[in-house]
Structures are given as structure tokens and as C-alpha cells.
Design a protein around this motif. Structure first.
Motif: not given
Length: 615
Positions: A500-512
Motif C-alpha cells: 500500500t505504501i509503495l503504491i501511494v508513494a509511486v502515485g504521488i511521485g508520478i503526479a509530481w
């Protein structure tokens, strides 16, 4: 202190009555004091009652207060009994010509919602249910001078009526089978009368689900909620945070016994939730209107709650119900400040560069977006959403499909949440700030931002600390989580949390990446001929409105036009003509001449005497 329970809905109701009776005679400060003050007092009483309940729980972990019997017909005797934003609005609406009317509607909404939540029987609950439906229409179409606002309010009223019809049919079915609508006796009778999987239990659960789907804007009745953005921002926060749209979640959780007896209906709940959270998430990803993007995010997050309820994660669904109230109210109120500061600009692509212009709003909005995205450890949204994701796989009713759907939804949520942050607050400024918020708008933002951080600490997973007072409290009212599937150890442990943490972190990173360094390339890609049709499809809500317009709206309009001179119209017109004719005949005798009145009275006396004598 528990005896004060009745005051919680009574105070906002009293505020509504005062505002309605005094209305134009009230000054704006007086209307604000009555509107916000009555709700504030209700909140204070609620804290006192809840504190007393937690410190000294009554026998059976429940308190039942009956005020009076509503009516008693053939043994059916429902009671008036209970079973256990405004400050922001005083500034946001201070220059609106309908200031008092706004608080009147708002107080009635709050009173109706409290009746819905505290009702001890399904009929009183349905009264509150319809009350919030009426108030949602009044509030969404509040600015009546714009025909689109009136259309949006009417659309919300009609679409939710579809679900409400299913709900009232479900209540009729339950009463005919169980002979009571008192919630606790009804559920106890259901356990004894219905065998698991029985046709009646499944039918009743599906009908209740129909009502929940309409009120909570789930597929296929989700189309009204994005259009509800026509109302003022406090209305958006009230409807989209913890009140009207989550009423369906509350209803299913409170009638969990019926859904436990109907596994097929429970599976439908999980499927509806999973489909909704994905469809709404992709729609939120392409919206241009700030409030409309948040509306789709609401639909998606309620989909998570439905998913949890559908896999028997009753407590997980209610936990996200609570945390969502904090961060979604925060996001809508912050969005209202942004829109007001930019002279009513809603388009996120016409914003930008506000991080220095509105620093307080930036930090509070970002905290809300982080909680929505489930930023690990520091937001309440992480703990509740991680529990739902774990439950979707680890529950005895969970499955790999639900788990994958919830993870995809988490990725999309992180993506669109920080898309809003980066487009609104960073980059070039396209619209000048014309107004800055004052304390009455900032105080609620600070309070909700704090709750969006600490609200999740009441139920922390075992791999963090195992501190879970909320779970212990919910155990007294809801079935406990049953994480016993073959994937339970992974889902409820550090392995599932890491995913879950990895999925969320990747999502925020790609958004940036997409909306900071690659912003121009991302915009060009979204406007390319290959991508534009898909983006337009998501932007339009996956075509549901297009289909409903052609399948339902146009045929009804055609039939109404074709039948405009049918027999019913002649009957109604005839009744109206007779009333007008009678009025003219009676008014003709009102000549103002005393002689004529005396003559008529004398003739009447003679006529009466003649009847008596000849008899």
C-alpha cells in the motif's frame, strides 16, 4: 447526561424554526448567531453525551430514549425515540442576499441528518432520510437565478428518489415479514425468521442497498453528485463529507444483520463499491473544475466504504467513514476559499502560483490531499484506507480481485489528489487573488487539518503499535473483523502495508513528474488525438448521463408533451374552472350594501322557518 440525547437534533431544529419565523426581520449577525449557535450547542451536547456514554457505558452498551409514540395503528406503533461547518458559512455567505434563508435550510439539513442517525426505528430514520433529500435540493439549487443550479438540484432530487423508492419498498417487505420496524427488535427477529441466503433476506437487503446506492451516489445512481457542485461551498462540504452521501454507508452498517443473512446481496455491495471507486477515480483524474474533481473523489472514497462493508469489514468501513469526514470537509472548505479568492474561478488550469499568495490554504489543502491519497503514517486516511485494502484480501469474504481493485484505486487517488495540489498552488499564476480569508474561514480549516492528521491514531495497525480504542468501541455495535482467509497474514501484516505504501508513494511521485517538470508535455499528451476521446469520456462521467438522457429523460419529456391534453388535464382543468366559477358567484354577493345583506339574511330566516313549519 444521557438524558440530554434528544437535544442533539432538537437544537438545530429549533434554530430552523426561529430562522423561518423571523426570517426577514433578522439582521445578518442575528441569523448567523441563531444558525451557527444552535448547531454549535448541539455539537457541545453531543460531546457531553458521548463522553458520558464512553466513561460510564449503560447496560448492554446502548441507550434508548423514547420521547413519545408517533402513532399506534393495528399494533404498529413507531416512536419518536433515539438510539445511540456553520462558522465557516457566516463569512463565506456574508454578502449573499439569501443569508438567512441559507442558514434556515442548513439547520433543517443538520436536524434531519441527526434524526436519521439517532432514530430507533426505520420509519423515523426514513423521515430523516427524506428530510436530507429535500434539504439537498434546496441547498444545491440555492442560487435560483441560474437555471443550471435549479436543474442540478432537481436532478439530485429525482435520482435519489429512485433509490428512496427501493428503500421504502424494502421497509414494507420487512414489516410484512417481521411485524416491526423498531431497529433492534427487527434485526433480532430477522435472525430468527430468515435462514442465511433466504430469498426474503436477499430481497430486503438488495432493496436497502438500492436506497443506499442512490443517497451515497454509487454506480449506477452516481450522476447527481458532480452536478451538486452548483451549491455554495459549505453545502458541498456538508453534503460530500460526513452527512448525506455517507448516509447509505451508515444504513448498511446499521442493518448489518440483514446483509449477514444475505451473502449474495453483500457480494453485490462489494462489487458496486469496487466498480464505483475505479470509475469515479478515473473521472476525477481529468476534471478541470476543482469542486467537481473533489466530488468524484467523494464518490470514489464512498466506493471504498461499500467495498469494506461488502466483504464484512463493517468496522473498517465505519473507520474510513470517520476519517473521510475530516479530510473531505477540509478539502471542500479550502476549495471554497480558493474559488472565492480568485473571484469565483473554478478551473484549476486558470489557477497556479498560489503557494505564496494563500500559504495557510496551501498547507491545509495539502494536508487534506495527503490524507485523501493515504500518505503513510502522517495522515488519518492512510490508516483507514490501509485497513480496507487489507480487509478486501484478508477477510473471509475478500478476494484477490477486490484487492487489486482497491490498490489500483489507491494509485489513482494519489495521482489525482496531488494533481490538484500541483496545478492549483505551483507553476505560473494565471488569476490574481482578489480576496484573502479571515479567521472565521481559517479556524475551521486549521481544526479539520489537525483532525486529518491525528484522526487515524485511534485505530493503528498491529505492526505499528496495536493501539485501537476505536475498534474496541465499535466491537460493542458491529461484528468484529474476520481476517481469516489464506491471505490474511500477508494482508494484515507488514507485507500488505508495504505494498500500500509503495503504491501511494509511486502515485504521488508520478503526479509530481507529470505536473511539475513535465507539465507542458503532459498537457500536450492529454490533448493529442489518441488520448482526447478517452479523456472526454472520463470527463463526462463514463457516458452515464448521455445514456440516461436518451433512455429516460427524453421519452418522459416526449410523453408529457404528447399527453398534455389528455383526459386527466380536462378533469383537473374542470375542477379549477368550477372553483373559479364558485368564487365569482360568491364574490358577486359582496356588494358592500347593508340593505342587500339584511335582505339576504331575512330571506334565509324565512326559508328556515318555512322548512321547520312544513316539516
Amino acid at each position: 447526561m444521557l438524558g440530554l440525547l434528544w437535544l442533539i437534533p432538537a437544537l438545530p431544529a429549533a434554530g430552523f424554526v426561529l430562522l423561518m419565523l423571523l426570517n426577514r426581520r433578522l439582521s445578518r449577525p442575528a441569523a448567523a448567531w441563531i444558525g451557527a449557535g444552535s448547531v454549535g450547542l448541539s455539537a457541545l451536547v453531543a460531546l457531553i453525551v458521548c463522553g458520558s456514554f464512553i466513561v460510564s457505558p449503560p447496560a448492554g452498551d446502548s441507550y434508548h430514549q423514547v420521547l413519545w409514540t408517533w402513532f399506534d395503528v393495528a399494533g404498529f406503533a413507531p416512536t419518536i425515540g433515539f438510539y445511540l461547518i456553520h462558522l465557516y458559512s457566516t463569512e463565506h455567505m456574508e454578502h449573499d442576499e439569501g443569508f438567512t434563508r441559507f442558514f434556515m435550510y442548513l439547520n433543517l439539513f443538520v436536524a434531519s441528518m441527526l434524526v436519521l442517525v439517532l432514530a430507533d426505528n426505520m420509519l423515523l430514520l426514513y423521515l430523516g432520510w427524506e428530510g436530507v433529500g429535500l434539504c439537498s435540493y434546496l441547498l444545491i439549487s440555492f442560487w435560483q437565478k441560474d437555471p443550471q443550479n435549479v436543474y442540478s438540484g432537481r436532478k439530485a432530487f429525482i435520482v435519489t428518489r429512485v433509490g428512496d423508492t427501493a428503500l421504502i419498498a424494502g421497509l414494507f417487505l420487512l414489516f410484512t415479514q417481521l411485524r416491526t420496524l423498531q431497529i433492534q427488535p427487527m434485526l433480532a427477529a430477522a435472525q430468527h425468521s430468515f435462514v442465511p441466503g433466504s430469498a426474503v433476506a436477499v430481497a430486503a437487503a438488495l432493496l436497502i442497498l438500492g436506497g443506499a446506492v442512490g443517497k451515497s451516489a454509487q454506480v449506477p445512481l452516481q450522476t447527481w453528485l458532480p452536478d451538486a457542485m452548483a451549491g455554495p461551498s459549505p453545502v458541498s462540504a456538508l453534503i460530500h463529507a460526513a452527512t448525506m452521501v455517507t448516509a447509505g454507508v451508515y444504513l448498511i452498517a446499521r442493518t448489518n444483520v440483514l446483509f449477514t443473512l444475505a451473502p449474495d446481496a453483500r457480494l453485490v455491495v462489494a462489487i458496486v463499491g469496487t466498480v464505483t471507486l475505479l470509475i469515479a477515480g478515473f473521472s476525477a483524474l481529468v476534471q478541470h473544475d476543482l469542486k467537481r474533481a473533489l466530488a468524484y473523489s467523494t464518490i470514489s472514497q464512498i466506493g471504498y466504504m461499500f467495498l469494506a462493508l461488502g466483504v464484512s469489514g463493517w468496522e473498517a468501513g465505519v473507520f474510513h467513514f470517520m476519517t473521510h469526514a475530516f479530510f473531505k470537509a477540509l478539502l471542500f472548505l479550502a476549495a471554497g476559499v480558493i474559488i472565492e479568492a480568485l473571484a469565483d474561478e473554478h478551473d484549476i488550469f486558470k489557477m497556479g502560483g498560489l503557494v505564496r499568495e494563500l500559504p495557510a490554504v496551501f498547507w491545509t489543502f495539502t494536508i487534506g490531499a495527503a490524507a485523501l491519497a493515504a500518505l503513510p503514517f502522517v495522515t488519518d486516511g492512510f490508516y483507514s484506507k490501509d485497513l480496507i485494502i487489507a480487509t478486501s484480501l484478508g477477510s473471509v469474504d475478500g478476494s484477490l480481485w477486490f484487492y487489486v481493485g482497491s490498490l489500483v484505486g489507491a494509485f489513482i487517488t494519489a495521482l489525482y489528489s496531488f494533481r490538484l495540489v500541483f496545478l492549483v498552488f505551483f507553476g505560473e499564476r494565471h488569476t490574481e487573488v482578489t480576496r484573502r480569508p479571515r479567521w472565521r474561514q481559517l479556524v475551521p480549516l486549521y481544526a479539520l487539518a489537525t483532525l486529518s492528521i491525528v484522526g487515524g491514531l485511534v485505530w493503528m495497525p498491529g505492526w505499528v503499535s496495536g493501539f485501537h480504542p476505536l475498534e474496541d468501541f465499535l466491537d460493542t455495535a458491529l461484528p468484529q473483523l474476520d481476517l481469516t482467509s489464506r491471505y490474511a497474514a500477508f494482508a494484515d501484516g507488514t507485507g500488505g502495508a508495504f505494498v500500500t505504501i509503495l503504491i501511494v508513494a509511486v502515485g504521488i511521485g508520478i503526479a509530481w513528474l507529470l505536473w511539475i517538470p513535465w507539465r507542458k508535455s503532459t498537457h500536450a499528451f492529454s490533448e493529442s488525438p489518441a488520448v482526447r476521446p478517452l479523456a472526454a469520456y472520463w470527463l463526462g462521467g463514463w457516458g452515464f448521463d448521455w445514456v440516461y438522457e436518451r433512455v429516460f429523460v427524453r421519452p418522459v419529456k416526449w410523453f408529457a408533451h404528447a399527453a398534455r391534453n389528455d383526459l386527466v388535464d380536462y378533469v383537473v382543468g374542470g375542477i379549477a374552472w368550477l372553483n373559479v366559477a364558485a368564487w365569482r358567484a360568491l364574490s358577486a354577493g359582496q356588494t358592500g350594501r347593508l340593505r342587500a345583506y339584511v335582505a339576504v339574511a331575512g330571506f334565509g330566516i324565512v326559508l328556515v322557518l318555512a322548512v321547520v313549519v312544513l316539516r
